[in-house]
Design a protein around this motif. Structure first.
Motif, short mmCIF file in Angstrom:
data_model
loop_
_atom_site.label_atom_id
_atom_site.label_comp_id
_atom_site.label_asym_id
_atom_site.label_seq_id
_atom_site.Cartn_x
_atom_site.Cartn_y
_atom_site.Cartn_z
N ASN A 240 0.81 -1.22 0.00
CA ASN A 240 0.00 0.00 0.00
C ASN A 240 0.85 1.27 0.00
O ASN A 240 0.47 2.28 0.60
CB ASN A 240 -0.96 0.00 1.19
CG ASN A 240 -1.76 -1.28 1.27
OD1 ASN A 240 -2.22 -1.79 0.24
ND2 ASN A 240 -1.90 -1.82 2.46
N GLN A 241 1.98 1.23 -0.69
CA GLN A 241 2.84 2.40 -0.78
C GLN A 241 3.14 2.70 -2.25
O GLN A 241 4.29 2.78 -2.66
CB GLN A 241 4.13 2.19 0.01
CG GLN A 241 3.92 2.06 1.50
CD GLN A 241 5.22 1.81 2.25
OE1 GLN A 241 6.30 1.95 1.70
NE2 GLN A 241 5.12 1.44 3.51
N SER A 247 0.48 7.71 -6.77
CA SER A 247 0.50 8.27 -5.42
C SER A 247 -0.14 9.65 -5.35
O SER A 247 -0.35 10.19 -4.25
CB SER A 247 1.94 8.38 -4.91
OG SER A 247 2.65 9.38 -5.61
N GLY A 255 -4.20 8.94 -3.31
CA GLY A 255 -3.24 7.88 -3.49
C GLY A 255 -3.90 6.57 -3.90
O GLY A 255 -5.07 6.53 -4.28
N THR A 256 -3.12 5.49 -3.81
CA THR A 256 -3.63 4.16 -4.18
C THR A 256 -3.40 3.21 -3.02
O THR A 256 -2.26 2.91 -2.68
CB THR A 256 -2.93 3.65 -5.44
OG1 THR A 256 -3.11 4.58 -6.51
CG2 THR A 256 -3.47 2.29 -5.87
N THR A 257 -4.47 2.75 -2.40
CA THR A 257 -4.39 1.88 -1.23
C THR A 257 -5.04 0.52 -1.46
O THR A 257 -4.99 -0.35 -0.58
CB THR A 257 -5.05 2.56 -0.03
OG1 THR A 257 -6.42 2.86 -0.34
CG2 THR A 257 -4.33 3.84 0.35
N THR A 260 -7.12 -2.02 1.24
CA THR A 260 -6.88 -1.71 2.65
C THR A 260 -8.19 -1.39 3.37
O THR A 260 -9.00 -0.61 2.88
CB THR A 260 -5.92 -0.52 2.77
OG1 THR A 260 -4.67 -0.86 2.15
CG2 THR A 260 -5.67 -0.17 4.23
N ASP A 303 -11.23 -0.68 -5.41
CA ASP A 303 -10.77 -0.92 -4.04
C ASP A 303 -10.37 -2.38 -3.81
O ASP A 303 -10.80 -3.03 -2.86
CB ASP A 303 -11.86 -0.51 -3.03
CG ASP A 303 -12.31 0.92 -3.21
OD1 ASP A 303 -11.44 1.81 -3.31
OD2 ASP A 303 -13.54 1.17 -3.26
N THR A 305 -6.99 -5.18 -3.77
CA THR A 305 -5.60 -5.59 -3.86
C THR A 305 -5.60 -7.05 -4.27
O THR A 305 -6.19 -7.90 -3.58
CB THR A 305 -4.86 -5.43 -2.52
OG1 THR A 305 -4.78 -4.04 -2.19
CG2 THR A 305 -3.46 -6.00 -2.60
N ASN A 340 -8.52 2.72 -7.63
CA ASN A 340 -7.90 2.22 -6.40
C ASN A 340 -7.70 0.71 -6.45
O ASN A 340 -8.27 -0.04 -5.65
CB ASN A 340 -8.72 2.64 -5.17
CG ASN A 340 -7.94 2.46 -3.88
OD1 ASN A 340 -6.70 2.54 -3.87
ND2 ASN A 340 -8.64 2.21 -2.79
N HIS A 364 -5.79 5.54 -10.50
CA HIS A 364 -5.13 5.08 -9.29
C HIS A 364 -5.02 3.56 -9.29
O HIS A 364 -5.67 2.86 -8.52
CB HIS A 364 -5.82 5.63 -8.03
CG HIS A 364 -5.65 7.11 -7.92
ND1 HIS A 364 -6.54 8.01 -8.48
CD2 HIS A 364 -4.66 7.86 -7.36
CE1 HIS A 364 -6.12 9.24 -8.25
NE2 HIS A 364 -4.97 9.19 -7.59
#
Length: 540
Positions: A240-241, A247, A255-257, A260, A303, A305, A340, A364
């Motif tokens: 998540n960085q 970003s 940003g892009t998380t 999370t 959203d 990952t 995201n 993102h």
């Protein structure tokens, strides 16, 4: 002095002419580089070098190296031309013995004679010193603490540009000063009552080139900060960085998380994966093993990952689509655009269309630490108004149509002002084309990538795209970057700080403004080692 034809390229007159034009036009200074000299001594000789003192020879230390074997005096070995002005000289240096407590090994810049030059010295008293020698009298300009051990390799780089002097060891900026005594000169290596091995000597130009044309109104944005690493080469981004364009806060997204805040689930079948990736809301989806997806591509919702477990997880047969269905009538980002999304640590094999497709104003998106080989079409394609995407630390292995940015010359209505993408620390390993091929995107930042034996071309900027090609390592690439491609018109392309090894010069043109994010560059000639060690699945 006769320099080695096989690996020495003297481009100083061209660089000087370009700098003169830039100064005359009043452009702001931005660093750029081309390799003008290199020697790895693998031909078994030191032709083109001249020595003073010591006992110099080409020897073997794993590979061929330049060795100074005596410890009873000071010794210098120099090469290059007196006309070199703004450049960096870098070498791998291995002290092998010191005859006393305050001895040193060094790299030299702006050499006037055997008694007048600048030098960056590794001293046996555990310091690194930036110094000037003038008619045999030395002056210390700056110093820093550094453990200096015998039989240890150090990468030492001295940069001289105008009155600015900067010294790096292992990629870390340790010393800097200003001095105006010497404005040009040759390069060299030296020892002072010590013996050492030297290898991989590289000289790259530093100068000024326009990135934005002069205007009557100053730009309102602040240029990015680009500084050398302070603790060694950049480490892999953590969970998540996202960095680069992914970003940047924009379009209502900070940003892009990815997923999370949502549940973490593990899947090992196609049915499980497709159910989870279609579920609304944040979710971290761990892919266990290689999953055979039906082709061609499968929709990813916002959203999410999607991350592989270990180094051998991913997909075969099908790919991922990050985006809404195609609608050419939409010319601005819709509220329900997919956003995201993080795709990390996955292997893609034998996909039926694209391995990863980002489209229809998706934004993102972070594509990081994946490996793909070959499939029907692209490895990662980004198109139809998508933006704020970072593609980093991926390994593209033998892919033909590798990365497309902007799908068609007639899609200006959706693409102009968008397609902001960062490509960094990727390994383009015997890929053929589209690394990337860019239409309309501005600013597209291609930095710190390693290109090995690219078949057709590396980077193509077309249809007025604005592309910065910065700090990359091109090896065995006849056409590293150019303007226009096939029927597409020219774009704009600025190249700076690139390391060109057995590669063509590339084609540049036009001006490009800098991206608005901060970033850290790996020194361009360290990119190969950094990327091959860190890019691809299983290396997070």
């Amino acid at each position: 002095m006769q320099l080695k034809h096989a690996r020495v390229r003297i481009l100083a007159p061209v660089a000087a002419a370009l700098a003169a034009v830039v100064i005359a036009l009043g452009y702001s200074a931005v660093a750029y580089a081309d390799t003008v000299f290199s020697d790895d001594f693998e031909d078994g000789n030191s032709s083109g070098w001249s020595g003073s003192g010591g006992s110099w020879s080409v020897a073997t230390d794993g590979s061929r190296v330049l060795r100074q074997g005596g410890t009873s005096s000071d010794a210098r070995f120099t090469a290059g031309t007196q006309s070199w002005t703004a450049y960096s000289v870098q070498a791998r240096v291995k002290p092998t013995a010191f005859n006393g407590s305050n001895r040193f090994v060094a790299v030299l810049a702006r050499v006037q004679s055997n008694t007048s030059y600048y030098y960056l010295a590794l001293r046996s008293n555990n310091t690194v010193e930036l110094k000037k020698l003038a008619n045999g009298s030395s002056t210390t300009l700056d110093t820093a603490s550094l453990t200096v051990s015998t039989n240890t390799w150090y990468t030492v780089r001295l940069e001289v540009s105008g009155t600015s002097l900067r010294g790096y060891v292992n990629g870390n900026l340790l010393t800097e000063a200003t001095d105006s005594q010497y404005s040009s000169g040759r390069i060299g290596v030296a020892t002072f009552y010590g013996s050492a091995n030297f290898d991989d000597v590289v000289v790259s130009t530093i100068g000024s080139t326009p990135t934005t044309p002069p205007t009557s109104t100053p730009p309102t944005s602040t240029p990015p900060t680009s500084t050398p690493p302070t603790t060694g080469p950049p480490t892999n981004p953590g969970p998540n960085q996202a960095d680069g364009w992914a970003s940047v806060d924009a379009w209502g997204q900070s940003g892009t998380t990815g997923g999370t805040g949502g549940p973490t689930v593990t899947v090992d079948t196609a049915a499980e994966f497709l159910a989870e990736v279609a579920t609304a809301g944040p979710r971290i989806i761990q892919v266990q093993g290689m999953i055979d997806l039906p082709g061609p591509m499968h929709d990813v919702t916002s959203d999410k990952t999607i991350v592989g477990v270990g180094g051998n997880s991913g997909f075969t047969g099908g790919g991922l689509n990050v985006g809404l269905p195609i609608d050419d009538d939409i010319t601005s980002p819709p509220a329900n655009a997919v956003h995201n999304v993080i795709i990390r640590n996955l292997n893609f094999r034998s996909w039926d269309d694209d391995a990863i497709n980002v489209q229809m104003f998706s934004h993102h998106v972070w594509v990081d630490h994946n490996t793909w080989t070959t499939g029907v079409d692209g490895g990662v394609d980004i198109k139809r108004g998508s933006s704020y995407v970072t593609v980093s630390y991926n390994h593209a292995d033998g892919t033909d149509k590798n990365m497309l940015l902007g799908h068609d010359d007639g899609n200006a209505a959706q693409d102009v002002g968008r397609l902001k993408v960062s490509y960094h620390h990727n390994f383009f390993d015997n890929t053929n084309q589209r690394n990337p091929r860019i239409r309309f995107g501005d600013q597209v930042h291609v930095y710190n990538n390693y290109y090995l034996n690219t078949g057709n071309y590396g980077v193509a900027s077309t249809e007025n795209a604005g592309v910065i090609v910065e700090g990359n390592y091109f090896e065995g690439v006849d056409d590293p970057f150019h303007l226009g491609e096939a029927s597409s018109g020219d774009g704009r392309l600025v190249a700076r700080n690139n390391c060109l090894v057995n590669s063509g010069a590339g084609q540049t043109g036009g001006s490009v403004s800098n991206p608005t994010y901060s970033y850290t560059l790996t020194p361009q000639c360290d990119v190969k080692a950094n990327v091959t060690a860190n890019a691809g699945a299983g290396r997070i």
